[in-house]
Design an enzyme around this catalytic site. Sequence first.
Site, PDB file in Angstrom:
ATOM      1  N   SER A 197      75.693  45.535  46.546  1.00 47.11           N
ATOM      2  CA  SER A 197      76.280  44.201  46.798  1.00 47.11           C
ATOM      3  C   SER A 197      76.886  43.620  45.531  1.00 47.11           C
ATOM      4  O   SER A 197      77.624  42.655  45.614  1.00 47.11           O
ATOM      5  CB  SER A 197      75.256  43.189  47.289  1.00 47.11           C
ATOM      6  OG  SER A 197      74.055  43.737  47.641  1.00 47.11           O
TER       7      SER A 197
ATOM      8  N   HIS B 278      80.264  48.471  51.898  1.00 42.34           N
ATOM      9  CA  HIS B 278      79.322  47.348  51.822  1.00 42.34           C
ATOM     10  C   HIS B 278      79.075  46.744  53.210  1.00 42.34           C
ATOM     11  O   HIS B 278      79.911  46.017  53.743  1.00 42.34           O
ATOM     12  CB  HIS B 278      79.878  46.275  50.860  1.00 42.34           C
ATOM     13  CG  HIS B 278      78.925  45.172  50.576  1.00 42.34           C
ATOM     14  ND1 HIS B 278      79.324  43.907  50.210  1.00 42.34           N
ATOM     15  CD2 HIS B 278      77.566  45.129  50.604  1.00 42.34           C
ATOM     16  CE1 HIS B 278      78.263  43.137  50.027  1.00 42.34           C
ATOM     17  NE2 HIS B 278      77.189  43.850  50.267  1.00 42.34           N
TER      18      HIS B 278
HETATM   19  P1  NAD Z   1      65.201  47.980  50.037  1.00 42.30           P
HETATM   20  O1  NAD Z   1      64.335  47.705  48.875  1.00 42.30           O
HETATM   21  O2  NAD Z   1      64.845  47.441  51.379  1.00 42.30           O
HETATM   22  O3  NAD Z   1      65.385  49.557  50.196  1.00 42.30           O
HETATM   23  C1  NAD Z   1      65.680  50.420  49.122  1.00 42.30           C
HETATM   24  C2  NAD Z   1      65.078  51.781  49.445  1.00 42.30           C
HETATM   25  O4  NAD Z   1      65.564  52.711  48.485  1.00 42.30           O
HETATM   26  C3  NAD Z   1      63.555  51.804  49.360  1.00 42.30           C
HETATM   27  O5  NAD Z   1      63.039  52.328  50.566  1.00 42.30           O
HETATM   28  C4  NAD Z   1      63.259  52.704  48.172  1.00 42.30           C
HETATM   29  O6  NAD Z   1      62.098  53.478  48.376  1.00 42.30           O
HETATM   30  C5  NAD Z   1      64.494  53.568  48.135  1.00 42.30           C
HETATM   31  N1  NAD Z   1      64.807  54.125  46.814  1.00 42.30           N
HETATM   32  C6  NAD Z   1      64.734  53.514  45.613  1.00 42.30           C
HETATM   33  N2  NAD Z   1      65.165  54.352  44.645  1.00 42.30           N
HETATM   34  C7  NAD Z   1      65.522  55.503  45.251  1.00 42.30           C
HETATM   35  C8  NAD Z   1      66.064  56.746  44.786  1.00 42.30           C
HETATM   36  N3  NAD Z   1      66.313  56.942  43.498  1.00 42.30           N
HETATM   37  N4  NAD Z   1      66.342  57.698  45.697  1.00 42.30           N
HETATM   38  C9  NAD Z   1      66.082  57.503  47.014  1.00 42.30           C
HETATM   39  N5  NAD Z   1      65.567  56.350  47.506  1.00 42.30           N
HETATM   40  C10 NAD Z   1      65.293  55.371  46.634  1.00 42.30           C
HETATM   41  O7  NAD Z   1      66.661  47.489  49.602  1.00 42.30           O
HETATM   42  P2  NAD Z   1      67.875  47.051  50.538  1.00 42.30           P
HETATM   43  O8  NAD Z   1      67.774  45.590  50.778  1.00 42.30           O
HETATM   44  O9  NAD Z   1      67.989  47.974  51.681  1.00 42.30           O
HETATM   45  O10 NAD Z   1      69.107  47.252  49.549  1.00 42.30           O
HETATM   46  C11 NAD Z   1      69.629  48.533  49.270  1.00 42.30           C
HETATM   47  C12 NAD Z   1      71.015  48.403  48.679  1.00 42.30           C
HETATM   48  O11 NAD Z   1      71.845  47.694  49.586  1.00 42.30           O
HETATM   49  C13 NAD Z   1      71.080  47.656  47.356  1.00 42.30           C
HETATM   50  O12 NAD Z   1      72.081  48.233  46.563  1.00 42.30           O
HETATM   51  C14 NAD Z   1      71.471  46.252  47.783  1.00 42.30           C
HETATM   52  O13 NAD Z   1      72.162  45.545  46.776  1.00 42.30           O
HETATM   53  C15 NAD Z   1      72.398  46.545  48.948  1.00 42.30           C
HETATM   54  N6  NAD Z   1      72.534  45.481  49.963  1.00 42.30           N
HETATM   55  C16 NAD Z   1      71.460  44.757  50.390  1.00 42.30           C
HETATM   56  C17 NAD Z   1      71.631  43.782  51.362  1.00 42.30           C
HETATM   57  C18 NAD Z   1      70.470  42.973  51.886  1.00 42.30           C
HETATM   58  O14 NAD Z   1      70.691  41.894  52.445  1.00 42.30           O
HETATM   59  N7  NAD Z   1      69.233  43.433  51.749  1.00 42.30           N
HETATM   60  C19 NAD Z   1      72.902  43.567  51.923  1.00 42.30           C
HETATM   61  C20 NAD Z   1      73.967  44.350  51.492  1.00 42.30           C
HETATM   62  C21 NAD Z   1      73.788  45.291  50.509  1.00 42.30           C
END
Ligand code: NAD
Length: 474
Positions: free
Chosen positions: A123, A144
């Site tokens: 993000s 995204h």
């Molecule tokens: P989250 O913490 O719910 O999930 C992240 C997952 O990645 C976890 O299950 C973790 O175990 C895993 N992980 C961490 N390091 C890893 C690695 N090296 N290899 C494999 N797996 C790994 O996070 P999220 O909210 O799903 O966010 C994930 C991405 O999406 C981020 O880049 C975030 O900025 C982006 N994002 C989030 C949102 C939101 O609202 N949550 C919206 C859009 C984009």
Amino acid sequence: MTALASDVVVGVVGAGTMGAGIAQVAAAAGHPVVLFDAFDGAGEAGKQRLAAGLDKLVAKGKMSVEDCQALLDRISIADSMAAMAPAGLVVEAILEDLDVKRQLFAELEAIVAPEAILSSNTSSISITSIARDLQRPERFVGMHFFNPAPVMKLVEVISGVATSSEVAACVFAIASTWGKVAVHAKSTPGFIVNRVARPYYAEALRLFEEQLADPATLDALLTGGAGFRLGPFALMDLIGQDVNYAVSESVFNAFYQEPRFRPSLVQRELVNAGFLGRKSGRGFYRYDDGADTLSVSQIEVPAGTASAELNPAGVSVVDGVQVRMTDGRTAQAVARAEGFPVILFDLLTEQSTRVAISASSDVLDTVLHSVVAGFNARGIEVTHVADWPGLVVMRTVAMLANEAFEAMLQGVANGEGIDNAMLFGVNYPRGPVAWAQQIGLTTILKVLDAIHALTGDPRYRASMKLRLEAECHF
Ligand code: NAD
């Protein structure tokens, strides 16, 4: 370039909130999906969460048991990254950390085929920067999604400096065939949505700091007046004051302290207090005692007041007082220029149920009351505020439009892309570009110039693109 055939494998790395949702979207489009998470059991847990969500759809009759099972069968949980080898597209949704993401893509690049597309759901991190050490940075692109990924329609397709236009076009086509609204964006801080939405929070915080009205009243004016689903204060409480403040600060710093993105001291104090919003029981509103103590300020008119005949689309004259929509000038300034007492009302839409008004100092209470009664007769509640330039909704929409024009000027996206991003990424009632065009670019420019002149604050300087386009309309 066209979209991927539905039998092409899609890899998803990271099975958290976003990864599990993205896996569901790809599987719903018919792709075999390989889901990998570095933490033991996280992949299975992600699949179980999405299965629970699908069960609800089945229970509501929105999906058949067979379709649900077939979708789940298409998602396999991998126990190593090597399982990404057959993928034609990999979407990364791991933790938001540049070094960790770079390391992951270096590893992935050695596993997948040379023509496979690599994408990140980041993000806030520069796509250009994640791609820096790749052998083939041209096949790397931002994809995204918005939370929850299966529900929210928008996908920002973000090109870094090295991304090839064919890869961006292909990912755009893929997102479209997955039932999403795709928009192209250039890798710049906040991309489209997290940049263009900043004024929605920032202007509300400024209006509160300027003590024009309290959060409940400002929220009511923006929801009832303009059709935003949630007022900015309620929305910041929902997102979390700490999270929203951190995004504001990061966008501000990423743009070299550009004044348009300056964060708010009021919000920082809430964070300092630990009043983080819903999650902590208290933010701008209170959630701990189950009762919201803030009420919306509005005028009640004395019984027997005759209601004035109003023309919301133009100028009405009520007992010698001109009643018209704000064009950015204060009522006092308009009254002085025109030689009439003046009542100004905020930007109205056909659906407005609430409006802010302000009056020049020579307007009698009896006239004010009859104008309020005139709005009430049309089903519109009225909040009387101090004589402020651009009032509340017009000021907010003008600043959203200004940011949209600045993003267009810098080639971040085109007007249609920006409008789609705001409609489908954050459910705005209208796209800011089309909205500004409907209001009139000259009016938007006047509003910005008036606030700029009164405050002297460079955050209100109009985008050159807005000024140039408005001048074409003179
Ligand atoms: P989250 O913490 O719910 O999930 C992240 C997952 O990645 C976890 O299950 C973790 O175990 C895993 N992980 C961490 N390091 C890893 C690695 N090296 N290899 C494999 N797996 C790994 O996070 P999220 O909210 O799903 O966010 C994930 C991405 O999406 C981020 O880049 C975030 O900025 C982006 N994002 C989030 C949102 C939101 O609202 N949550 C919206 C859009 C984009």
